[in-house]
Design a protein around this motif. Structure first.
Motif, PDB file in Angstrom:
ATOM      1  N   ALA A  88       5.606   5.006  -1.447  1.00  0.00           N
ATOM      2  CA  ALA A  88       6.699   4.362  -0.737  1.00  0.00           C
ATOM      3  C   ALA A  88       7.748   5.394  -0.364  1.00  0.00           C
ATOM      4  O   ALA A  88       7.861   6.455  -0.981  1.00  0.00           O
ATOM      5  CB  ALA A  88       7.313   3.272  -1.612  1.00  0.00           C
ATOM      6  N   GLU A 104       7.335  -7.005   2.706  1.00  0.00           N
ATOM      7  CA  GLU A 104       7.435  -5.981   1.679  1.00  0.00           C
ATOM      8  C   GLU A 104       6.743  -4.672   2.050  1.00  0.00           C
ATOM      9  O   GLU A 104       7.315  -3.586   1.913  1.00  0.00           O
ATOM     10  CB  GLU A 104       6.879  -6.520   0.359  1.00  0.00           C
ATOM     11  CG  GLU A 104       6.877  -5.520  -0.781  1.00  0.00           C
ATOM     12  CD  GLU A 104       8.255  -5.120  -1.257  1.00  0.00           C
ATOM     13  OE1 GLU A 104       8.370  -4.087  -1.942  1.00  0.00           O
ATOM     14  OE2 GLU A 104       9.228  -5.853  -0.936  1.00  0.00           O
ATOM     15  N   SER A 105       5.490  -4.750   2.489  1.00  0.00           N
ATOM     16  CA  SER A 105       4.758  -3.505   2.766  1.00  0.00           C
ATOM     17  C   SER A 105       5.359  -2.749   3.950  1.00  0.00           C
ATOM     18  O   SER A 105       5.372  -1.513   3.962  1.00  0.00           O
ATOM     19  CB  SER A 105       3.277  -3.793   3.018  1.00  0.00           C
ATOM     20  OG  SER A 105       3.101  -4.691   4.093  1.00  0.00           O
ATOM     21  N   LYS A 134       8.401  -1.064   2.581  1.00  0.00           N
ATOM     22  CA  LYS A 134       8.058  -0.069   1.565  1.00  0.00           C
ATOM     23  C   LYS A 134       7.442   1.189   2.149  1.00  0.00           C
ATOM     24  O   LYS A 134       7.742   2.307   1.711  1.00  0.00           O
ATOM     25  CB  LYS A 134       7.098  -0.703   0.560  1.00  0.00           C
ATOM     26  CG  LYS A 134       6.785   0.149  -0.658  1.00  0.00           C
ATOM     27  CD  LYS A 134       5.960  -0.647  -1.663  1.00  0.00           C
ATOM     28  CE  LYS A 134       5.710   0.152  -2.938  1.00  0.00           C
ATOM     29  NZ  LYS A 134       4.935  -0.627  -3.936  1.00  0.00           N
ATOM     30  N   SER A 153      -2.156  -6.173   3.601  1.00  0.00           N
ATOM     31  CA  SER A 153      -1.472  -4.992   4.139  1.00  0.00           C
ATOM     32  C   SER A 153      -1.258  -3.915   3.083  1.00  0.00           C
ATOM     33  O   SER A 153      -0.837  -2.802   3.414  1.00  0.00           O
ATOM     34  CB  SER A 153      -0.126  -5.390   4.762  1.00  0.00           C
ATOM     35  OG  SER A 153       0.795  -5.823   3.779  1.00  0.00           O
ATOM     36  N   PHE A 154      -1.566  -4.210   1.805  1.00  0.00           N
ATOM     37  CA  PHE A 154      -1.488  -3.209   0.735  1.00  0.00           C
ATOM     38  C   PHE A 154      -2.858  -2.607   0.419  1.00  0.00           C
ATOM     39  O   PHE A 154      -2.966  -1.785  -0.486  1.00  0.00           O
ATOM     40  CB  PHE A 154      -0.938  -3.850  -0.543  1.00  0.00           C
ATOM     41  CG  PHE A 154       0.537  -4.154  -0.497  1.00  0.00           C
ATOM     42  CD1 PHE A 154       1.477  -3.187  -0.833  1.00  0.00           C
ATOM     43  CD2 PHE A 154       0.992  -5.409  -0.118  1.00  0.00           C
ATOM     44  CE1 PHE A 154       2.832  -3.469  -0.804  1.00  0.00           C
ATOM     45  CE2 PHE A 154       2.348  -5.699  -0.089  1.00  0.00           C
ATOM     46  CZ  PHE A 154       3.271  -4.728  -0.425  1.00  0.00           C
TER      47      PHE A 154
END
Length: 449
Positions: free
Chosen positions: A4, A135-136, A139, A387-388
């Motif tokens: 990140a 979030e992603s 990050k 997406s992670f």
């Protein structure tokens, strides 16, 4: 393993700076749009890679970039400087843009290709990215960002350095697949392993509608214990699918049938969506808009299944249904969560202070699950966000290949599609946020293939 951005680790009064930025930026957009809409253009940050010269070349990449959190006004179509293309975060570049003008094919990252994009699809996640609530994206990318996952187009360049994960694509191949952001573009640098050749009977538009929804659906069934097909599966084969007429929901209905689940019960939010969900293969479709109370709805849901509870429940709704979904699992049942749509505003472009208060209230009322209760009830709660998954190369490859095989065999029907030109991306976001769309929204770039 992706790292990140360092600045994303700071907190203010215990809160993630990204959340604070999203609140402030969205309220500012709302205030300006309400009180002085002619000043909205002043809220658009400068993007260094944009070509602002009066005359640009058709071969230059156009993309839709977001400079900061906000409303529809932040969706800017820009022309990038010569040689620049968009790129997903998993290739390790410091921004969503990379300059390839001085790079030979030997100097392109190993196993990558440049895709000239003909069509890309819009997902609800893209609205969350624009609001600053994904979030992603926060990050791994930050601002500016080019949203989007699903692409279909033509291979324009191929890295001369092939690796074990490259699938031997060649210039001119028609391909579809996913990028970890960067899809709202006419050109994108993508690892070849994230692409597959388009089946001969599919158009670019149809192919662009598939990647995110089909992979999300199949991974849901993987977590549900039904893919790959196993001999050791529970007797109860029922599945309940919320939002069964949507992109993911429609794929879940079809794949559940292919994997032998029954009954397949679908929930839709409008009567206009019932027939579409039935046409995809639902044994029963329940229109939740016709019920006066949640208890009446759940009674109808339970009556649609002769077994005592459901073996799998696929839920992307969030606070409005999570507790009810868990309570209606059978012993050994699995609740698979991949979204929180009801936590977020529907039909809202700008996130005003009242909307933020509503979201805070909903977050405070999210159900909490006790680990001891999971054991005693023999139920499982699982969640994911694709997406992670940048490091899950082998697993995603298997999912890609299974989807491709079903498409080739004619066993999967593409979602119902609403086509719009790339210039109408704002209208696409508004339609998606309204909750009235069925299937997928696909944008056409009008690039020459």
């Amino acid at each position: 393993m992706m790292e990140a951005k360092d600045e994303m680790s700071f907190k203010l009064f215990g809160q993630d700076l990204n959340v604070i930025l999203a609140v402030v930026a969205n309220i500012l957009s709302w205030l300006v749009a309400t009180l002085a809409p002619s000043f909205l253009s002043y809220l658009l940050p400068n993007i260094n890679e944009e070509d602002k010269s009066p005359s640009t070349s058709p071969v230059q990449t156009q993309c839709i970039a977001i400079g900061r959190p906000g409303g529809i006004e932040q969706l800017r179509t820009i022309t990038l400087k010569p040689g620049f293309v968009t790129v997903g975060y998993n290739l390790g570049f410091p921004s969503p843009f990379v300059n390839l003008s001085d790079k030979t094919d030997e100097e392109l990252p190993s196993g990558t290709v440049v895709v000239k994009i003909q069509a890309f699809s819009v997902n609800y996640a893209d609205c969350c990215i624009r609001w600053g609530l994904y979030e992603s994206a926060n990050k791994f990318v930050g601002w500016p960002i080019v949203p989007g996952f699903d692409i279909a187009g033509v291979v324009e360049r191929v890295s001369a350095n092939r690796d074990a994960d490259n699938i031997s694509l060649a210039v001119g191949d028609k391909v579809y697949g996913a990028t970890f952001f960067g899809a709202y573009s006419t050109r994108c640098l993508v690892p070849g392993r994230q692409l597959r050749r388009i089946p001969s009977d599919l158009s670019f538009t149809e192919a662009a509608s598939l990647p995110a929804v089909s992979m999300t659906a199949l991974y849901t069934l993987y977590l549900g214990g039904r893919f790959p097909a196993q001999d050791c599966t529970p007797q109860n084969k029922s599945i309940l699918i919320h939002s069964a007429a949507g992109g993911v929901g429609g794929m879940l209905v079809q794949m559940s049938k292919l994997l032998g689940l029954s009954p397949v019960v679908g929930i839709v939010g409008r009567s206009s969506k019932v027939d579409h969900a039935k046409s995809l293969g639902c044994d029963t479709v329940i229109d939740k808009s016709g019920f006066k109370s949640p208890s009446e709805l759940w009674e109808e849901i339970q009556s649609a299944n002769k077994a005592q509870g459901y073996s799998i429940i696929a839920d992307a709704n969030g606070v409005s249904t999570l507790r009810g979904s868990f309570d209606h699992l059978c012993a050994t049942g699995r609740l698979v969560v991949f979204g929180f749509h009801s936590n977020l505003p529907m039909g809202q472009d700008m996130l005003n202070p009242w909307v933020w208060l509503q979201m805070i209230w909903k977050m405070a009322h999210m159900p909490k699950f006790d680990a001891m209760d999971l054991v005693v009830s023999n139920k499982s709660l699982l969640g994911f966000n694709l997406s992670f998954f940048v490091d899950e190369i082998s697993m995603l490859g298997q999912i890609y290949d299974q989807i491709g095989a079903w498409l080739t065999e004619g066993k999967l029907v593409v979602p119902r599609i609403t086509e719009l030109p790339m210039a109408e991306i704002g209208a696409a976001h508004q339609l998606l946020q309204s909750g009235k769309s069925v299937g997928k929204i696909v944008m056409l770039t009008n690039s020459e293939p």
